[in-house]
Design a protein around this motif. Structure first.
Motif, mmCIF file in Angstrom:
data_model
loop_
_atom_site.group_PDB
_atom_site.id
_atom_site.type_symbol
_atom_site.label_atom_id
_atom_site.label_comp_id
_atom_site.label_asym_id
_atom_site.label_seq_id
_atom_site.Cartn_x
_atom_site.Cartn_y
_atom_site.Cartn_z
ATOM 1 N N SER A 74 8.611 -7.278 -77.257
ATOM 2 C CA SER A 74 8.869 -7.231 -78.695
ATOM 3 C C SER A 74 10.188 -7.907 -79.048
ATOM 4 O O SER A 74 11.114 -7.987 -78.228
ATOM 5 N N GLN A 75 10.280 -8.398 -80.274
ATOM 6 C CA GLN A 75 11.520 -8.980 -80.797
ATOM 7 C C GLN A 75 12.236 -8.014 -81.733
ATOM 8 O O GLN A 75 13.305 -8.328 -82.241
ATOM 9 N N ASP A 76 11.644 -6.872 -81.939
ATOM 10 C CA ASP A 76 12.227 -5.870 -82.827
ATOM 11 C C ASP A 76 13.411 -5.198 -82.137
ATOM 12 O O ASP A 76 13.252 -4.571 -81.074
ATOM 13 N N PRO A 77 14.643 -5.314 -82.694
ATOM 14 C CA PRO A 77 15.824 -4.732 -82.054
ATOM 15 C C PRO A 77 15.697 -3.237 -81.791
ATOM 16 O O PRO A 77 16.186 -2.737 -80.771
ATOM 17 N N ASN A 82 15.221 1.173 -77.938
ATOM 18 C CA ASN A 82 14.575 2.416 -77.512
ATOM 19 C C ASN A 82 14.001 2.300 -76.096
ATOM 20 O O ASN A 82 14.115 3.239 -75.297
ATOM 21 N N LYS A 83 13.428 1.139 -75.790
ATOM 22 C CA LYS A 83 12.855 0.969 -74.453
ATOM 23 C C LYS A 83 13.955 0.910 -73.401
ATOM 24 O O LYS A 83 13.839 1.510 -72.319
ATOM 25 N N MET A 84 15.035 0.193 -73.700
ATOM 26 C CA MET A 84 16.150 0.101 -72.767
ATOM 27 C C MET A 84 16.734 1.483 -72.493
ATOM 28 O O MET A 84 16.970 1.862 -71.333
ATOM 29 N N VAL A 85 16.997 2.218 -73.551
ATOM 30 C CA VAL A 85 17.597 3.547 -73.405
ATOM 31 C C VAL A 85 16.673 4.461 -72.594
ATOM 32 O O VAL A 85 17.128 5.205 -71.717
ATOM 33 N N LYS A 86 15.386 4.391 -72.876
ATOM 34 C CA LYS A 86 14.415 5.232 -72.172
ATOM 35 C C LYS A 86 14.400 4.914 -70.683
ATOM 36 O O LYS A 86 14.373 5.830 -69.838
ATOM 37 N N ILE A 87 14.424 3.623 -70.351
ATOM 38 C CA ILE A 87 14.356 3.220 -68.938
ATOM 39 C C ILE A 87 15.619 3.638 -68.197
ATOM 40 O O ILE A 87 15.560 4.218 -67.103
ATOM 41 N N VAL A 88 16.778 3.352 -68.776
ATOM 42 C CA VAL A 88 18.034 3.694 -68.102
ATOM 43 C C VAL A 88 18.160 5.199 -67.947
ATOM 44 O O VAL A 88 18.537 5.702 -66.875
ATOM 45 N N ASP A 89 17.852 5.943 -68.998
ATOM 46 C CA ASP A 89 17.910 7.402 -68.917
ATOM 47 C C ASP A 89 16.976 7.940 -67.831
ATOM 48 O O ASP A 89 17.336 8.849 -67.066
ATOM 49 N N HIS A 90 15.771 7.377 -67.765
ATOM 50 C CA HIS A 90 14.785 7.831 -66.788
ATOM 51 C C HIS A 90 15.278 7.579 -65.362
ATOM 52 O O HIS A 90 15.170 8.465 -64.488
ATOM 53 N N VAL A 91 15.816 6.393 -65.112
ATOM 54 C CA VAL A 91 16.291 6.053 -63.771
ATOM 55 C C VAL A 91 17.469 6.948 -63.371
ATOM 56 O O VAL A 91 17.509 7.489 -62.254
ATOM 57 N N LEU A 92 18.417 7.127 -64.268
ATOM 58 C CA LEU A 92 19.587 7.943 -63.948
ATOM 59 C C LEU A 92 19.210 9.414 -63.759
ATOM 60 O O LEU A 92 19.823 10.118 -62.941
ATOM 61 N N LEU A 93 18.212 9.871 -64.489
ATOM 62 C CA LEU A 93 17.773 11.257 -64.354
ATOM 63 C C LEU A 93 17.150 11.513 -62.987
ATOM 64 O O LEU A 93 17.397 12.554 -62.355
ATOM 65 N N LEU A 94 16.342 10.559 -62.514
ATOM 66 C CA LEU A 94 15.638 10.744 -61.242
ATOM 67 C C LEU A 94 16.462 10.331 -60.038
ATOM 68 O O LEU A 94 16.157 10.738 -58.909
ATOM 69 N N HIS A 95 17.471 9.526 -60.266
ATOM 70 C CA HIS A 95 18.231 8.971 -59.141
ATOM 71 C C HIS A 95 18.871 10.082 -58.315
ATOM 72 O O HIS A 95 19.372 11.071 -58.822
ATOM 73 N N LEU A 109 20.213 -6.784 -75.707
ATOM 74 C CA LEU A 109 20.862 -5.499 -75.913
ATOM 75 C C LEU A 109 22.175 -5.645 -76.673
ATOM 76 O O LEU A 109 23.000 -6.492 -76.345
ATOM 77 N N GLN A 110 22.354 -4.841 -77.681
ATOM 78 C CA GLN A 110 23.614 -4.754 -78.394
ATOM 79 C C GLN A 110 24.329 -3.474 -77.974
ATOM 80 O O GLN A 110 23.757 -2.603 -77.329
ATOM 81 N N GLU A 133 27.552 -6.497 -69.828
ATOM 82 C CA GLU A 133 27.492 -7.715 -70.622
ATOM 83 C C GLU A 133 26.709 -7.446 -71.896
ATOM 84 O O GLU A 133 25.489 -7.240 -71.853
ATOM 85 N N ILE A 134 27.415 -7.427 -73.015
ATOM 86 C CA ILE A 134 26.791 -7.213 -74.320
ATOM 87 C C ILE A 134 26.608 -8.575 -74.967
ATOM 88 O O ILE A 134 27.567 -9.208 -75.403
ATOM 89 N N TRP A 135 25.381 -9.046 -75.019
ATOM 90 C CA TRP A 135 25.135 -10.433 -75.426
ATOM 91 C C TRP A 135 25.012 -10.599 -76.938
ATOM 92 O O TRP A 135 25.077 -11.713 -77.437
ATOM 93 N N LYS A 136 24.806 -9.511 -77.649
ATOM 94 C CA LYS A 136 24.619 -9.623 -79.104
ATOM 95 C C LYS A 136 25.518 -8.631 -79.834
ATOM 96 O O LYS A 136 25.894 -7.597 -79.286
ATOM 97 N N GLY A 137 25.828 -8.984 -81.082
ATOM 98 C CA GLY A 137 26.581 -8.062 -81.911
ATOM 99 C C GLY A 137 28.081 -8.163 -81.707
ATOM 100 O O GLY A 137 28.591 -9.029 -80.997
ATOM 101 N N GLN A 138 28.805 -7.248 -82.324
ATOM 102 C CA GLN A 138 30.257 -7.253 -82.271
ATOM 103 C C GLN A 138 30.755 -6.687 -80.950
ATOM 104 O O GLN A 138 29.984 -6.171 -80.143
#
Length: 432
Positions: A74-77, A82-95, A109-110, A133-138
């Protein structure tokens, strides 16, 4: 006579079962090596190989969340976030186990507040490498918990704002620092470098908030910088061997040398006694040539073997600065000169030309390879090439690449007629 029972053939495990069994019984260090070579996404997918592999990825010591590991169609920010946050949270929770390396670098990702949570989580462990590395936004303002990661050996930040708490006492075992597109105050920068006593590698690119580069780093061996700054001062950098430095703003042609000031060339090289590789990019050579240019440095660069210079051959002071460095580098093996014809000659450059005596007492007895690019074949450029050929007795190869094809044949004819001090010198002409 009773029928004899036919003996059943022993069952042979199918090829797939044998392969699975072989994979399941691999030594632990081999499994760890395989997982370390995979993206995080593929490492997670190995859990389907067998029951023994199901939880192997949970012990990964390196977690990299980038475009290869996190696929978002998707191109929707909002969906991407939401997908990024879900994946990172899931990995850190199970790690389960230690995390030595954490990298977050997704092109879409901003800066989000969730990153604060992840950094806080990491600060409670023993993370050694942290890359954000934050590639977008301020600019993303780093949370105070980052400065609690006292086990860091490598820190890499892109598009971030650094404002450490007053209690910050430095990264005591940090050896590598890479800061690009960052903002911080002058005193914060100086204090950060000073409080990293084991720092060996420093990269600074496109920074804001400070313009005076005071580098106090006794262990530093590698320094790469590109940006807008007013001066650079090295303190106790006696082990610094590789330097690449580019000033991205023209210092101007109307600047007159100040009487009684120390030459910028002398000041710059005074703290670089162990320099081996030097790249002078953009307008930095012009910066070094602003004040008085000596014929030779007080202390020669005995270990310098590679030199790359971005030079405007129309500027006499830049050419003199280049000659000064060459005279002071008796063991130079490789030279690269990139013409910078992107400005009009200054008032001083119009009225002065390099004379024959300017080229005297400059013998390049160890120089073997020369690359010259971006030239137009004007007399000042040709004179410099002629000087290099005539004063390099062991030269093996000179490569010349002009800025355009116009006048290329005339340039080639000039090159082949120059006298060469080395009978083995080969001149290679490359089309632009």
């Amino acid at each position: 006579m009773s029928r004899m029972k036919q003996r059943e053939q022993p069952k042979v495990p199918c090829q797939m079962e044998m392969e699975v069994d072989r994979i399941s019984n691999l030594p632990g260090h081999i499994v760890d090596k395989i997982l370390s070579l995979l993206t995080l996404r593929d490492a997670v997918r190995t859990s389907i190989l067998s029951s023994k592999w199901r939880y192997k990825w949970l012990n990964l010591t390196s977690l990299v969340f980038d475009n290869q590991s996190v696929l978002v169609s998707s191109q929707d920010p909002t969906i991407i976030k939401n997908k990024m946050v879900k994946i990172v949270d899931h990995v850190l929770l199970l790690h389960n186990g230690l995390i030595h390396k954490f990298k977050l670098s997704h092109r879409d990702l901003q800066g989000v507040c969730d990153i604060d949570r992840w950094i806080l989580f990491l600060s409670r462990g023993s993370v050694k490498e942290f890359i954000l590395e934050i590639w977008k936004g301020q600019r993303y303002k780093l949370p105070s918990s980052l400065y609690l990661c006292d086990k860091l050996s490598h820190l890499e930040l892109f598009n971030c704002l650094l404002k450490p708490p007053r209690a910050f006492n430095g990264f005591k075992i940090l050896t590598s620092l890479d800061l690009q597109h960052i903002t911080m105050d002058q005193d914060v920068f100086e204090d950060l470098i000073y409080r990293c006593p084991l720092l060996e590698r420093l990269t600074l690119m496109n920074f804001e908030g400070f313009a005076h580069l005071k580098i106090h780093a006794p262990k530093l061996t590698f320094f790469d910088i590109g940006g807008v700054f007013e001066d650079v001062n090295f303190e106790k950098t006696f082990h610094l061997s590789t330097v690449s430095i580019g000033l991205y703003v023209n210092v101007g042609n109307d600047h007159e040398p100040t009487i009684g000031t120390t030459s910028k060339l002398i000041k710059f090289f005074a703290s670089l006694p162990s320099i081996q590789r030097l790249e002078v990019q953009s307008f930095f050579l012009k910066f070094l040539a602003v004040d008085m240019v000596p014929r030779r440095l007080p202390t020669p660069c005995m270990e310098l073997n590679y030199l790359s210079l971005r030079v405007n051959f129309n500027d006499m002071e830049e050419c003199l600065a280049a000659l000064c460095i060459l005279r002071s580098s008796p063991n130079l093996l490789e030279l690269e000169m990139l013409a910078r014809p992107d400005e009009q000659p200054g008032p001083r450059a119009v009225t002065k030309n390099l004379m024959e005596e300017d080229y005297q007492n400059c013998f390049l007895n160890q120089l073997r390879f020369v690359k010259i690019a971006g030239i137009f074949g004007v007399p000042r450029e040709l004179n410099f090439i002629n000087f290099l050929l005539a004063n390099s007795p062991v030269l093996e190869r000179m490569t010349v690449k002009p800025a355009s094809q116009e006048g290329g044949w005339e340039l080639l004819k000039e090159l082949v007629r120059f006298r060469r001090a080395s009978v083995h010198a080969e001149i290679i002409y490359l089309d632009p």
